[in-house]
Design a protein around this motif. Structure first.
Motif, mmCIF file in Angstrom:
data_model
loop_
_atom_site.group_PDB
_atom_site.id
_atom_site.type_symbol
_atom_site.label_atom_id
_atom_site.label_comp_id
_atom_site.label_asym_id
_atom_site.label_seq_id
_atom_site.Cartn_x
_atom_site.Cartn_y
_atom_site.Cartn_z
ATOM 1 N N LEU A 31 -1.064 -0.160 -1.960
ATOM 2 C CA LEU A 31 -1.505 0.915 -0.913
ATOM 3 C C LEU A 31 -3.049 0.685 -0.470
ATOM 4 N N SER A 32 -3.761 0.400 -1.657
ATOM 5 C CA SER A 32 -5.372 0.390 -1.518
ATOM 6 C C SER A 32 -5.903 -0.408 -0.882
ATOM 7 N N ASN A 33 -5.205 -1.493 -0.260
ATOM 8 C CA ASN A 33 -5.404 -2.372 0.672
ATOM 9 C C ASN A 33 -5.490 -2.019 2.082
ATOM 10 N N TYR A 34 -4.922 -0.886 2.368
ATOM 11 C CA TYR A 34 -4.596 -0.284 3.748
ATOM 12 C C TYR A 34 -5.581 0.909 3.863
ATOM 13 N N ASN A 35 -5.935 1.403 5.389
ATOM 14 C CA ASN A 35 -6.346 2.509 5.693
ATOM 15 C C ASN A 35 -4.871 3.244 6.225
ATOM 16 N N ASN B 137 -4.777 5.896 -5.213
ATOM 17 C CA ASN B 137 -4.546 4.365 -5.150
ATOM 18 C C ASN B 137 -3.911 3.933 -6.539
ATOM 19 N N ALA B 138 -4.086 4.628 -7.707
ATOM 20 C CA ALA B 138 -3.109 4.318 -8.959
ATOM 21 C C ALA B 138 -1.566 4.532 -8.535
ATOM 22 N N LYS B 139 -1.271 5.750 -7.758
ATOM 23 C CA LYS B 139 -0.048 6.266 -7.411
ATOM 24 C C LYS B 139 0.540 5.612 -6.166
ATOM 25 N N ASN B 140 -0.283 4.737 -5.706
ATOM 26 C CA ASN B 140 0.109 4.085 -4.356
ATOM 27 C C ASN B 140 0.516 5.264 -3.291
ATOM 28 N N THR B 141 -0.031 6.393 -3.385
ATOM 29 C CA THR B 141 0.319 7.520 -2.460
ATOM 30 C C THR B 141 -0.867 8.134 -1.745
ATOM 31 N N VAL B 142 -0.650 8.551 -0.530
ATOM 32 C CA VAL B 142 -1.584 9.304 0.296
ATOM 33 C C VAL B 142 -1.150 10.623 0.549
ATOM 34 N N TYR B 143 -2.076 11.693 0.534
ATOM 35 C CA TYR B 143 -1.632 12.889 0.749
ATOM 36 C C TYR B 143 -1.995 13.602 1.842
ATOM 37 N N LEU B 144 -1.387 14.703 2.235
ATOM 38 C CA LEU B 144 -1.876 15.512 3.528
ATOM 39 C C LEU B 144 -1.639 17.098 3.081
ATOM 40 N N GLN B 145 -2.880 17.581 2.491
ATOM 41 C CA GLN B 145 -2.400 19.055 1.867
ATOM 42 C C GLN B 145 -2.722 20.151 3.387
#
Length: 121
Positions: A29-33, A74-82
């Motif tokens: 996922l770090s390759n992606y916006n 990026n280490a977890k391949n995850t994006v969050y929305l709080q």
């Protein structure tokens, strides 16, 4: 290609908080916006927030500013929305989306299936 899965949605009361997660598989996922969008019943899908590959740049819709925070691990391949101070008008299906192109273009090639957020008054 990258596959995206959203989680963390649910039924909450006005004023409560939720944290949505968007986890990727198939690609790093770090390759992606990445961005979050939402779609309420009977309304068009709308932009909520976005984050650049490294997390150094973020953007928010006016409706999200001051209440929502987008972040990534990026280490977890995850994006969050709080999402804090939720309002009934935040009720929608929330989607994450990803793209390899330049940050800020506003178009996203890859989409998850969505997670429902319902805020009761």
């Amino acid at each position: 290609q990258v596959q995206l899965v959203e989680s963390g949605g649910g039924l909450v009361q006005a004023g409560d908080s939720l944290r949505l997660s968007c986890t990727a598989s198939g690609r790093t996922l770090s390759n992606y916006n990445v961005a979050w969008f939402r779609q309420a019943p009977g309304k068009e899908r709308e932009f909520v927030a976005s984050i650049s590959r490294t997390g150094t740049r973020t953007s928010y819709a006016d409706s999200a500013k001051g209440r929502f925070t987008i972040s990534r691990d990026n280490a977890k391949n995850t994006v969050y929305l709080q999402m804090n101070s939720l309002k009934p008008e935040d009720t929608a299906i929330y989607y994450c989306a990803a793209d390899l192109r330049v940050y800020g273009m506003g178009t996203y090639a890859y989409w998850g299936q969505g997670t429902q957020v319902t805020v009761s008054s």
